[in-house]
Design an enzyme around this catalytic site. Sequence first.
Site, mmCIF file in Angstrom:
data_model
loop_
_atom_site.group_PDB
_atom_site.id
_atom_site.type_symbol
_atom_site.label_atom_id
_atom_site.label_comp_id
_atom_site.label_asym_id
_atom_site.label_seq_id
_atom_site.Cartn_x
_atom_site.Cartn_y
_atom_site.Cartn_z
ATOM 1 N N GLY A 64 0.790 -1.097 0.087
ATOM 2 C CA GLY A 64 -0.039 -0.165 -0.079
ATOM 3 C C GLY A 64 0.843 1.239 0.103
ATOM 4 C CD GLU A 72 -0.193 1.839 3.349
ATOM 5 O OE1 GLU A 72 0.193 3.094 3.489
ATOM 6 O OE2 GLU A 72 0.363 0.959 3.294
ATOM 7 C CE1 TYR A 118 8.779 -0.088 6.284
ATOM 8 C CE2 TYR A 118 6.518 -0.152 6.787
ATOM 9 C CZ TYR A 118 7.316 0.178 6.233
ATOM 10 O OH TYR A 118 7.348 0.517 4.811
ATOM 11 N NE ARG A 174 2.874 -6.562 -0.665
ATOM 12 C CZ ARG A 174 2.081 -6.666 0.303
ATOM 13 N NH1 ARG A 174 1.044 -7.523 -0.105
ATOM 14 N NH2 ARG A 174 2.183 -6.386 1.440
HETATM 15 N N1 BES Z 1 4.681 4.357 2.731
HETATM 16 C C1 BES Z 1 4.865 2.786 2.552
HETATM 17 C C2 BES Z 1 5.481 2.278 1.351
HETATM 18 C C3 BES Z 1 6.872 2.836 1.185
HETATM 19 C C4 BES Z 1 7.654 2.693 1.886
HETATM 20 C C5 BES Z 1 7.062 3.277 -0.166
HETATM 21 C C6 BES Z 1 9.223 3.029 1.545
HETATM 22 C C7 BES Z 1 8.510 3.500 -0.410
HETATM 23 C C8 BES Z 1 9.592 3.442 0.385
HETATM 24 C C9 BES Z 1 3.568 2.169 3.045
HETATM 25 O O1 BES Z 1 2.847 2.847 3.817
HETATM 26 C C10 BES Z 1 3.971 0.742 3.581
HETATM 27 O O2 BES Z 1 4.455 0.631 4.555
HETATM 28 N N2 BES Z 1 3.575 -0.306 2.835
HETATM 29 C C11 BES Z 1 3.786 -1.638 3.393
HETATM 30 C C12 BES Z 1 2.349 -2.107 4.070
HETATM 31 C C13 BES Z 1 2.526 -2.155 5.480
HETATM 32 C C14 BES Z 1 1.352 -2.976 6.214
HETATM 33 C C15 BES Z 1 3.858 -2.761 6.233
HETATM 34 C C16 BES Z 1 4.028 -2.498 2.229
HETATM 35 O O3 BES Z 1 4.009 -2.052 1.097
HETATM 36 O O4 BES Z 1 4.209 -3.610 2.209
HETATM 37 ZN ZN ZN Z 2 3.648 2.737 5.950
#
Ligand code: BES
Ligand code: ZN
Length: 631
Positions: free
Chosen positions: A300, A327, A411, A584
């Site tokens: 996301g 998100e 994270y 992905r």
């Molecule tokens: N903002 C991030 C996606 C991102 C991170 C894009 C770093 C570019 C550089 C997004 O909010 C995110 O963390 N997505 C995760 C999902 C989440 C539940 C851990 C993903 O894409 O898996």
């Molecule tokens: Zn994120």
Amino acid sequence: MRRFLLAALALVAACNAPGAGTQAEESGERQVAPVLTGADARDESSFARPEVARVTHVALDLAADFEARRMAGTATLDIQAADGAREIVLDSKGLEIEAIADAEGRPLQWALGEGDERRGQPLTVQIGDARRIAIRYRSAPEADALQWLTPAQTAGKRHPYLFSQGQAILNRTWIPTQDSPGIRQTWEARITAPEPLTVVMSGERLTAEGEPAGEGRRAYRFRMPHPVAPYLIAIAAGDLAFRELGPRTGVWTEPAMLEAAARELADTERMMEAAEALYGPYRWGRYDMIVLPPAFPYGGMENPTLTFLTPTLIAGDKSLVGTVAHELAHSWSGNLVTNAVWADGWLNEGFTTYFENRIMEAIYGRPQAAQEAALSWDEMQRALEELGPDSPATRLHNDEDTGGGSTGIVYDKGAIFLRTLERTVGRERFDTYLRGYFDRHAFQPMTSARFLADLRANLVRGDRALEERLQLDRWVFEPGLPDNAARPDPSAFAGVDRAVEAFGAGGAASAIPYGRWNTAERIRFLNRLPRELPAARLAELDDAFGLSSSGNAEVLSAWLQLALANRYDPAVPAAERFLLSMGRAKFVRPLFETLAGEGEWGRPIAERLYERARPGYHAVTASSVDRVLEL
Ligand code: BES
Ligand code: ZN
């Protein structure tokens, strides 16, 4: 020189004047957000020098050209500059600049300076007295932020598709502006696309159906009245349909996906209410989502008013909607209060992972939230083991991370840090603090140092014993995990852990109640199994639980990791289907990594698959696999 410096300081001070934004908003003027100037807020990923001149507003007027794979038109920038400033430095990567003029159409001198592969090039414009400039340009066909999909890459197979991904520093490949998260900008856009495509963006829609724009095209207009970090400007265009989910929420996707997407995302409005009850009002108007084609490289992306989602979340049973909660949570942590530099990506992602879990608890209950927190703990342990507990890559504030959370550490460790604060001071007190934090810093950039100062001023409040117990600096600036870390509930997966043990001791797969487990339990099981298993045992698991044909992408990915690491041939067709069906990065990169690590067995499989899969992958995914395979 001195006069110039004083003027520059005055500029920063004016931008920082408390309440300036709100007054401007009330009088109908555009809000101008402050730019931080401390050493901890210097963005080494951008060429911009905001203390000299900064962009406050971007107006895009662009045509999406699917044949040439280019966005072409003008970007008009409003600029705030220090007295005596004569130039502005923008970020650009691969942009083909045609001309730059002031508001009266008088040409301005400009030059692309020396840059590098990662950051692109500085675009320096001699603005003189001009405070509004118009840049005529087009993006390159290989712009990293944009993926132009063929009809074959869509669900409907009949129309092309375009989407963008700005984070972390990709938007400079299609928008000539200061591409730094600490330089917030309001924006507006008019985008044309060929009929029958619909254009959506990460802001308020001003044209419901689009307007005729000649030559079989339609024009769509948007506006973002709040100053946002420029990585949050996003676009998608394709054969799109929309379904309302609640008063403020809805979903866009291709018609063939609409029913399934709406069912999966049905709890979104309730998530919004839960989030608001925790940390205050949702400040962005609508919260819509778009479920993209499978090439989207992330799970996301929190684009304001319009979260971008991978279709691999559509599992049929809402089991992967934690990503939606995530998100959505970025509407506070990330979009409202934003990391000023990517080295502080944990302020976006760690806060959001914690917040996500609180939303999940509110909607789906404590046991499920505890399970997800325990999975996150395991992820972090695996990362710590892989990197080593003293590795600088395990710090929250990480000068080496130019991707704002390109490692999982920010994270999981970030979330555990906040959970530790919560458990130490109590939930009520911590919730009150966090809500205040979002209010105090709404629409402003944040750094680790500023967060710690805010925490000390508003939570610790001089309590020496508390300060000592929390180990704040250690959490933020040191590697590894401090010893006060809040541990996950050891009973979150009691039944699963017993099954793992029994199977490890030689028990039969058929004795395991896998069919009754939820997705989190299945993932825990697969990730906790012995890492080395003979083919017969893998076959037993696959036969008993139908792992290779799982429709749940997280389960399938966990299974394939285990199977491929054991050179289990029967799983190769499933891996092939999976890697060719979606792009992905979270799934693609580790599977190629595993294959590449399996020498003469895996390497040829990886190369054969990658040759076919790579053309369909987004630049983000392809470049990460290129590195893994050392291409
Ligand atoms: N903002 C991030 C996606 C991102 C991170 C894009 C770093 C570019 C550089 C997004 O909010 C995110 O963390 N997505 C995760 C999902 C989440 C539940 C851990 C993903 O894409 O898996
Ligand atoms: Zn994120």
